[in-house]
Enzyme design. Sequence first.
Site, PDB file in Angstrom:
ATOM      1  N   PHE A 115      50.864  38.476  33.752  1.00  0.00           N
ATOM      2  CA  PHE A 115      50.126  37.360  34.337  1.00  0.00           C
ATOM      3  C   PHE A 115      48.723  37.343  33.743  1.00  0.00           C
ATOM      4  CE2 PHE A 115      50.730  34.576  38.205  1.00  0.00           C
ATOM      5  CZ  PHE A 115      52.039  34.284  37.930  1.00  0.00           C
ATOM      6  N   GLN A 229      39.149  27.071  42.092  1.00  0.00           N
ATOM      7  CA  GLN A 229      39.974  27.336  40.920  1.00  0.00           C
ATOM      8  C   GLN A 229      40.770  26.106  40.487  1.00  0.00           C
ATOM      9  OE1 GLN A 229      43.507  30.314  40.889  1.00  0.00           O
ATOM     10  NE2 GLN A 229      41.949  31.099  39.509  1.00  0.00           N
ATOM     11  N   HIS A 231      43.743  25.216  38.149  1.00  0.00           N
ATOM     12  CA  HIS A 231      44.844  25.872  37.438  1.00  0.00           C
ATOM     13  C   HIS A 231      45.107  25.097  36.151  1.00  0.00           C
ATOM     14  CE1 HIS A 231      48.796  27.477  36.551  1.00  0.00           C
ATOM     15  NE2 HIS A 231      48.656  28.361  37.512  1.00  0.00           N
ATOM     16  N   LEU A 241      52.160  22.072  40.711  1.00  0.00           N
ATOM     17  CA  LEU A 241      51.876  23.264  39.905  1.00  0.00           C
ATOM     18  C   LEU A 241      53.045  23.614  38.987  1.00  0.00           C
ATOM     19  CD1 LEU A 241      49.959  25.791  39.531  1.00  0.00           C
ATOM     20  CD2 LEU A 241      51.501  26.941  41.097  1.00  0.00           C
ATOM     21  N   GLU A 244      51.979  29.890  36.403  1.00  0.00           N
ATOM     22  CA  GLU A 244      51.551  30.732  35.291  1.00  0.00           C
ATOM     23  C   GLU A 244      52.713  31.577  34.765  1.00  0.00           C
ATOM     24  OE1 GLU A 244      47.524  32.094  35.736  1.00  0.00           O
ATOM     25  OE2 GLU A 244      48.155  34.136  35.348  1.00  0.00           O
ATOM     26  N   ARG A 275      42.328  32.256  34.406  1.00  0.00           N
ATOM     27  CA  ARG A 275      42.545  30.812  34.580  1.00  0.00           C
ATOM     28  C   ARG A 275      41.321  29.966  34.278  1.00  0.00           C
ATOM     29  NH1 ARG A 275      46.300  31.059  40.019  1.00  0.00           N
ATOM     30  NH2 ARG A 275      48.120  31.812  38.896  1.00  0.00           N
ATOM     31  N   HIS A 339      43.508  24.075  42.549  1.00  0.00           N
ATOM     32  CA  HIS A 339      44.597  24.947  42.968  1.00  0.00           C
ATOM     33  C   HIS A 339      44.224  25.903  44.094  1.00  0.00           C
ATOM     34  CE1 HIS A 339      48.172  27.356  42.737  1.00  0.00           C
ATOM     35  NE2 HIS A 339      47.550  28.413  42.279  1.00  0.00           N
ATOM     36  N   ARG A 374      39.923  33.802  40.708  1.00  0.00           N
ATOM     37  CA  ARG A 374      41.040  34.644  41.164  1.00  0.00           C
ATOM     38  C   ARG A 374      42.032  34.862  40.038  1.00  0.00           C
ATOM     39  NH1 ARG A 374      46.399  33.520  43.192  1.00  0.00           N
ATOM     40  NH2 ARG A 374      46.026  31.277  43.195  1.00  0.00           N
TER      41      ARG A 374
HETATM   42  C1  LIG Z   1      51.769  25.693  44.619  1.00  0.00           C
HETATM   43  C2  LIG Z   1      51.113  27.033  44.842  1.00  0.00           C
HETATM   44  C3  LIG Z   1      51.592  28.162  44.190  1.00  0.00           C
HETATM   45  C4  LIG Z   1      50.989  29.406  44.390  1.00  0.00           C
HETATM   46  N1  LIG Z   1      51.496  30.502  43.742  1.00  0.00           N
HETATM   47  C5  LIG Z   1      50.944  31.718  43.978  1.00  0.00           C
HETATM   48  C6  LIG Z   1      51.492  32.888  43.390  1.00  0.00           C
HETATM   49  O1  LIG Z   1      52.500  32.853  42.679  1.00  0.00           O
HETATM   50  N2  LIG Z   1      50.892  34.074  43.636  1.00  0.00           N
HETATM   51  C7  LIG Z   1      49.787  34.182  44.432  1.00  0.00           C
HETATM   52  O2  LIG Z   1      49.288  35.292  44.614  1.00  0.00           O
HETATM   53  N3  LIG Z   1      49.264  33.081  45.022  1.00  0.00           N
HETATM   54  C8  LIG Z   1      49.814  31.870  44.826  1.00  0.00           C
HETATM   55  N4  LIG Z   1      49.280  30.765  45.442  1.00  0.00           N
HETATM   56  C9  LIG Z   1      48.218  30.950  46.440  1.00  0.00           C
HETATM   57  C10 LIG Z   1      48.825  31.513  47.732  1.00  0.00           C
HETATM   58  O3  LIG Z   1      50.109  30.989  47.918  1.00  0.00           O
HETATM   59  C11 LIG Z   1      47.985  31.171  48.955  1.00  0.00           C
HETATM   60  O4  LIG Z   1      46.641  31.514  48.738  1.00  0.00           O
HETATM   61  C12 LIG Z   1      48.485  31.932  50.181  1.00  0.00           C
HETATM   62  O5  LIG Z   1      49.868  31.792  50.338  1.00  0.00           O
HETATM   63  C13 LIG Z   1      47.764  31.470  51.434  1.00  0.00           C
HETATM   64  O6  LIG Z   1      48.359  32.090  52.548  1.00  0.00           O
HETATM   65  P1  LIG Z   1      47.674  31.976  53.963  1.00  0.00           P
HETATM   66  O7  LIG Z   1      48.519  32.757  54.897  1.00  0.00           O
HETATM   67  O8  LIG Z   1      46.236  32.311  53.858  1.00  0.00           O
HETATM   68  O9  LIG Z   1      47.739  30.411  54.326  1.00  0.00           O
HETATM   69  P2  LIG Z   1      48.955  29.358  54.410  1.00  0.00           P
HETATM   70  O10 LIG Z   1      50.233  29.899  53.954  1.00  0.00           O
HETATM   71  O11 LIG Z   1      48.447  28.121  53.787  1.00  0.00           O
HETATM   72  O12 LIG Z   1      49.097  29.120  55.988  1.00  0.00           O
HETATM   73  C14 LIG Z   1      48.103  28.455  56.735  1.00  0.00           C
HETATM   74  C15 LIG Z   1      48.566  28.361  58.188  1.00  0.00           C
HETATM   75  O13 LIG Z   1      47.497  27.878  58.983  1.00  0.00           O
HETATM   76  C16 LIG Z   1      47.984  26.945  59.917  1.00  0.00           C
HETATM   77  N5  LIG Z   1      46.870  26.060  60.283  1.00  0.00           N
HETATM   78  C17 LIG Z   1      45.968  25.477  59.460  1.00  0.00           C
HETATM   79  N6  LIG Z   1      45.108  24.734  60.166  1.00  0.00           N
HETATM   80  C18 LIG Z   1      45.461  24.854  61.467  1.00  0.00           C
HETATM   81  C19 LIG Z   1      44.955  24.319  62.687  1.00  0.00           C
HETATM   82  N7  LIG Z   1      43.928  23.485  62.733  1.00  0.00           N
HETATM   83  N8  LIG Z   1      45.584  24.654  63.846  1.00  0.00           N
HETATM   84  C20 LIG Z   1      46.665  25.483  63.837  1.00  0.00           C
HETATM   85  N9  LIG Z   1      47.185  26.007  62.706  1.00  0.00           N
HETATM   86  C21 LIG Z   1      46.581  25.697  61.547  1.00  0.00           C
HETATM   87  C22 LIG Z   1      49.141  26.271  59.224  1.00  0.00           C
HETATM   88  O14 LIG Z   1      50.050  25.749  60.166  1.00  0.00           O
HETATM   89  C23 LIG Z   1      49.741  27.435  58.426  1.00  0.00           C
HETATM   90  O15 LIG Z   1      50.705  28.106  59.196  1.00  0.00           O
HETATM   91  C24 LIG Z   1      49.877  29.519  45.259  1.00  0.00           C
HETATM   92  C25 LIG Z   1      49.406  28.392  45.919  1.00  0.00           C
HETATM   93  C26 LIG Z   1      49.997  27.160  45.707  1.00  0.00           C
HETATM   94  C27 LIG Z   1      49.420  25.967  46.405  1.00  0.00           C
END
Ligand SMILES: Cc1cc2nc3c(=O)[nH]c(=O)nc-3n(C[C@H](O)[C@H](O)[C@H](O)COP(=O)(O)OP(=O)(O)OC[C@H]3O[C@@H](n4cnc5c(N)ncnc54)[C@H](O)[C@@H]3O)c2cc1C
Length: 559
Positions: A115, A229, A231, A241, A244, A275, A339, A374
């Site tokens: 990566f 970031q 991407h 997306l 990568e 990136r 991203h 990142r």
């Molecule tokens: C398309 C894509 C591909 C990616 N690929 C990778 C990868 O391969 N490797 C990597 O390391 N990272 C990757 N990332 C980044 C990574 O996926 C995210 O940073 C990470 O999954 C975020 O997890 P989280 O638990 O912080 O938030 P999320 O999974 O976004 O969850 C947020 C939660 O908060 C809740 N929420 C939000 N606001 C409220 C509110 N007001 N009231 C109640 N609930 C609320 C939502 O319901 C949800 O359950 C990628 C991101 C994207 C967009």
Amino acid sequence: MAVTTHDVLVVGAGLAGMRAALAAQARGSDVAIVTKVYPVRSHSNAAQGGINAALNPEDSWESHAYDTVKGSDYLGDQDAIEVLAREAPAAIVELERMGVVFSRDEHGRLGSRNFGGASHARTYFVGDFTGQAILHVLYEQLVRSGIRTYNEFFCTQLLRDGGGTVSGVVALDIRTGEVHQFLARAVILCTGGIGRVFEPSTNALICTGDGDALAYRAGAPLMDMEMVQFHPTTLQSNGALISESARGEGGHLVNRLGERFMAKSAPNAMELASRDVVSRAAQIEINEGRGVDGCVLLDVRHLGAARILERLPQIRELALEFAGADMITDPVPVLPGMHYQMGGIRTDIRGATPVPGLFAAGECACVSVHGGNRLGANSLLETVVFGRRAGEAAAEFASGRPVPGFSESPREDEERRLRALVQRDGTGRTAALRLEMGRTMTSRVGVFRDGAGLAEAEAALRSLRERAGAVAIGDKGRLFNQALVAALELDYMLDLAQCVVAGAIARTESRGAHTRLDHPKRDDAHWLRHTLCYAAEGGPRVDTAPVAITRWEPKERRY
Ligand SMILES: Cc1cc2nc3c(=O)[nH]c(=O)nc-3n(C[C@H](O)[C@H](O)[C@H](O)COP(=O)(O)OP(=O)(O)OC[C@H]3O[C@@H](n4cnc5c(N)ncnc54)[C@H](O)[C@@H]3O)c2cc1C
């Protein structure tokens, strides 16, 4: 159920939220999760490429940590980065034991892929749908644990007791339109990224940064918000997306002339530079007329059909559907797109924010392991490592504190406020303002920035803020009022957009993802510092804080 009480309340059920909840329960807390979408619909589900750990015998956590420090352009806090890299191998093994079926190599061992910005192949993956695989396994653990989840509850306020300690949240039950009060001895925000502040973005439509705004309004500082970031490989038609992993598997980036242009800016790492470096290089090709219809080309044809179908099935489908290009036979047009948000709610290495009783983990938090940029596959890792830590710290905090006192008034006040919002005779539509905000951010606060463009963005956001205060809510009903939710989200996003711009104006240097054409050099003498945005009358107040350096002194970054 207008009032409920728990020891620890987690807002958000993505990877960080679920991991935090399980950890708090393991420490003896009564835990619940409030989430605006069903847990498995969280954006973590969309993660494609993988999750990092120095698990191979020839690799080391120090090497992982150094790559992360360098990738961050020395803005990451090195104490936090050491924790991330040190705890990564155990976190991957733990996920594997829970049931994540990581892809294997030809010897049957966990397989890793290259990566960007990494000096070893240390990205573990499940095809190109790693996030979905991990999210579903954590959800199984959540169901098994019996932890209560309040699904489709939209959190609108943090409650604080007389001493300023966070004592719960107020949330709208989206299904019924009723407002509920959740009392808790500790609250952990795991609300994900702010992607939709920009348009387009690779992020799901739900990534509106609500938790960042809630914390900011409760007095917590948002750190390094200018570090956004872009991407390098997203689709022009819808911003989706193209992971990568396409370059990790050996894909090339070429311009209109068929040149692998990364040779100019990263002769060693080429397409696998970090990136920020690749996005700048691609944007320069496009700006200087060597692109193809506003894009550069991602070429993986030489990998062969079998490998593409095995390792990259999801992105092949995305490219086929949204760009009309079959990766097996055609190069795919791609361009840099928003991203990820490196910045967020400032926390210490146990997830505590400066506001007592309030913790944060995952993409909404800034601990800070990503600094100015990142590295791919470090974010999923952050969610599980710091999700667990925040869960444990919140459980400890909760055990030393009595149940917060109850009063009906916060719930009643919020119910009145939301009713009035729905009923008012407004002008303008939320969706139009959201689009205008997102496009302004992409055009003025994108890969390349300058003082004049940032000032324009600042003025545009002021006007948007005024207009957003008067939008009409089209749906006057109570059940599933998504128009109301969208208006509340826009209100949050405008706060965050203002913080991104304020940080970008303040940081008069170029570092990581933040490139100021009018300040093209990194300036360690003045800016080896974090920016902090505090909520104040008329917009964010910007302060700064030092970066934690443990063993890697800043030097010039080359790939
Ligand atoms: C398309 C894509 C591909 C990616 N690929 C990778 C990868 O391969 N490797 C990597 O390391 N990272 C990757 N990332 C980044 C990574 O996926 C995210 O940073 C990470 O999954 C975020 O997890 P989280 O638990 O912080 O938030 P999320 O999974 O976004 O969850 C947020 C939660 O908060 C809740 N929420 C939000 N606001 C409220 C509110 N007001 N009231 C109640 N609930 C609320 C939502 O319901 C949800 O359950 C990628 C991101 C994207 C967009």
